[in-house]
Design a protein around this motif. Structure first.
Motif, PDB file in Angstrom:
ATOM      1  N   LYS A  44       0.832  -1.205   0.000  1.00 40.77           N
ATOM      2  CA  LYS A  44       0.000   0.000   0.000  1.00 40.77           C
ATOM      3  C   LYS A  44       0.871   1.262   0.000  1.00 40.77           C
ATOM      4  O   LYS A  44       0.591   2.232  -0.722  1.00 40.77           O
ATOM      5  N   ALA A  45       1.925   1.255   0.823  1.00 40.53           N
ATOM      6  CA  ALA A  45       2.803   2.423   0.899  1.00 40.53           C
ATOM      7  C   ALA A  45       3.507   2.673  -0.431  1.00 40.53           C
ATOM      8  O   ALA A  45       3.608   3.823  -0.888  1.00 40.53           O
ATOM      9  N   LEU A  46       3.997   1.622  -1.067  1.00 41.19           N
ATOM     10  CA  LEU A  46       4.692   1.786  -2.339  1.00 41.19           C
ATOM     11  C   LEU A  46       3.748   2.230  -3.448  1.00 41.19           C
ATOM     12  O   LEU A  46       4.140   2.978  -4.349  1.00 41.19           O
ATOM     13  N   LYS A  47       2.498   1.801  -3.387  1.00 44.97           N
ATOM     14  CA  LYS A  47       1.526   2.285  -4.365  1.00 44.97           C
ATOM     15  C   LYS A  47       1.248   3.772  -4.147  1.00 44.97           C
ATOM     16  O   LYS A  47       1.047   4.518  -5.123  1.00 44.97           O
ATOM     17  N   THR A  48       1.245   4.204  -2.899  1.00 46.29           N
ATOM     18  CA  THR A  48       1.122   5.637  -2.625  1.00 46.29           C
ATOM     19  C   THR A  48       2.307   6.392  -3.192  1.00 46.29           C
ATOM     20  O   THR A  48       2.153   7.449  -3.818  1.00 46.29           O
ATOM     21  N   TRP A  49       3.506   5.862  -2.974  1.00 42.88           N
ATOM     22  CA  TRP A  49       4.711   6.477  -3.533  1.00 42.88           C
ATOM     23  C   TRP A  49       4.659   6.504  -5.057  1.00 42.88           C
ATOM     24  O   TRP A  49       4.959   7.533  -5.687  1.00 42.88           O
TER      25      TRP A  49
END
Length: 465
Positions: free
Chosen positions: A320-325
């Motif tokens: 989820k965090a990497l998709k936000t990035w």
């Protein structure tokens, strides 16, 4: 002038269409990385020369991009086009064309196809690091092993040798010339800080007048504050570091009365920075090590919007965090002027426990030579690769994982700054994650330099200079 040969021949294309889990994890996105290098060099050495919108190289679909975006003012007029409808695959490593002749310093650059991250460490007593131990005032005590008592130098006498090609020696003045007028920013955790300090020290060593480099804030402690910028006066360039170990925002949940309840990680928000870097010329991201941190293990640390998860697997939180990035990069970063890198996971070598449970790596004097002793490919990098595969922005993947896994001898271990004790406070905690400087991160920057230099050599030969 057209390129002399296609970027990938049929056999090489077949390799690009293999699923990444079915082959060794030593691949690098060299085609876009190579084109990035030409972009950087052409901006420094050529005048404006427009490129037609039709000049497009098509490689597996998520890495398709216009040469307008990559070679902003390159003096080429036509390009070989390679078509492929395959998606969700990582490109195997190839060189765009054969480099003719020998490079400066006598290092052969007769390249046809070479993965610069697939190789081995060769013992070489004549090998010299880009800067000498004790010579760089900008090192954290965390990485300054010799200041902290390390007296063996054997681990510095190994050089990285890719299979099938020879990389040139690092030349800081040439790299500064290629970076003239540009801003390069490292964004991530302390492993990216390791690489940042290595590059700053290597470039500083090339300057005759060492006073021509300075840190903007004047600070010398680089572990605590979130932003640092080194300026090279004579080249109008800066090498910066932004601390962002998760890439997304650390947050506080607050009671109605305004009393902080606990920290959470906002998986839906990119971390705010004291220095905007979205328009830098080069951004090098990394993350991974803090996703194994104690405070993420229980899975109740994560938040999206107003929702705090009672339980969420760390792997899903990272995704989820990497998709936000990735969304932030795709919507905020202008890929026509900014090149985006992602540095792979740097291996740790704790034995008998982890960093906070008595893990050790002291006494190691040689790299691993038997590949059967290497660790499994990190799960974090599998997720990174999945996310990058879906991005519209070209991301240049520096896969350092395997080359670092060999080097159990390169960590600070007990040679770290005084004062670090275990949870009970009665013995030093060994550092088997970061790297001594001079040391292994110098090789990462040597590979970056090599790619830039090889690209320039290709450019010069193709234009008959």
């Amino acid at each position: 002038m057209a390129l002399k040969k296609p970027l990938l021949n049929s056999s090489e294309l077949q390799r690009t269409l293999q699923h990444p889990l079915l082959r060794p994890r030593t691949h690098l996105l060299t085609v876009p990385f190579f084109l990035l290098s030409l972009f950087l060099l052409s901006a420094s050495y050529t005048t404006n020369s427009p490129i037609s919108d039709n000049n497009t190289i098509i490689i597996p679909s998520r890495f398709s991009f216009s040469l307008n975006n990559v070679l902003a003012h390159a003096p080429f007029t036509s390009y070989t086009v390679l078509e492929s409808s395959q998606s969700n695959t990582f490109s195997s490593v190839t060189a765009a064309e054969r480099t003719r002749g020998n490079s400066t310093d006598g290092d052969s650059q007769d390249l046809d196809s070479c993965d610069i991250f697939d190789g081995s460490w060769i013992q070489d007593d004549s090998h010299e690091t880009p800067y000498h131990h004790g010579s760089c005032p900008f090192l954290d005590d965390t990485f300054n092993c010799f200041k902290n008592g390390r007296s063996d130098y054997e681990f510095l006498k190994y050089r990285w040798k890719p299979h099938g090609c020879q990389i040139p020696r690092f030349d800081g003045l040439k790299m500064l010339h290629m970076l003239r007028g540009k801003r390069l920013v490292f964004v991530g955790d302390s492993l990216n800080r390791n690489m940042w300090q290595s590059l700053v020290c290597a470039l500083r060593a090339s300057l005759k007048d060492k006073s021509r480099i300075y840190e903007v804030s004047g600070r010398r402690e680089f572990r605590i504050q979130g932003f640092f910028s080194f300026k090279f006066k004579d080249y109008g360039c800066s090498i910066d570091f932004v601390k962002s170990p998760f890439l997304v925002q650390e947050w506080r949940v607050v009671h109605n009365g305004g009393v902080p309840q606990r920290e959470t990680l906002r998986l839906d928000m990119i971390q705010a920075s004291k220095s905007q870097y979205y328009d830098a010329d080069i951004i090098i991201f990394n993350t991974g090590h803090w996703w194994n941190h104690d405070k993420t293990k229980n899975g109740n640390y994560f938040q999206e919007g107003n929702h705090v998860y009672e339980r969420l697997e760390v792997s899903e939180a990272l995704r989820k965090a990497l998709k936000t990035w990735a969304k932030w990069v795709d919507t905020t970063v202008d890929s026509t002027r900014t090149r985006v890198f992602f540095t792979g996971f740097s291996a740790s070598h704790y034995r008998g426990g982890q960093w906070n449970s008595g893990g050790k790596c002291d006494g190691e004097r040689q790299p691993i030579t038997n590949e059967s002793y290497l660790s499994a490919y990190p799960w974090t990098m599998g997720i990174v690769e999945e996310v990058i595969a879906e991005m519209k922005t070209p991301v240049f993947y520096l896969n350092i994982t395997k080359m670092t896994d060999y080097r159990k001898d390169g960590h600070p271990s007990i040679y770290r700054e005084p004062g670090f004790s275990d949870n009970k406070g009665h013995r030093m905690v060994q550092d088997c994650s970061h790297w001594c400087l001079p040391g292994i991160p110098d090789s990462w920057n040597e590979l970056l330099y090599s790619t830039l230099l090889i690209a320039y050599t290709n450019f010069m030969s193709s234009t008959n200079y």
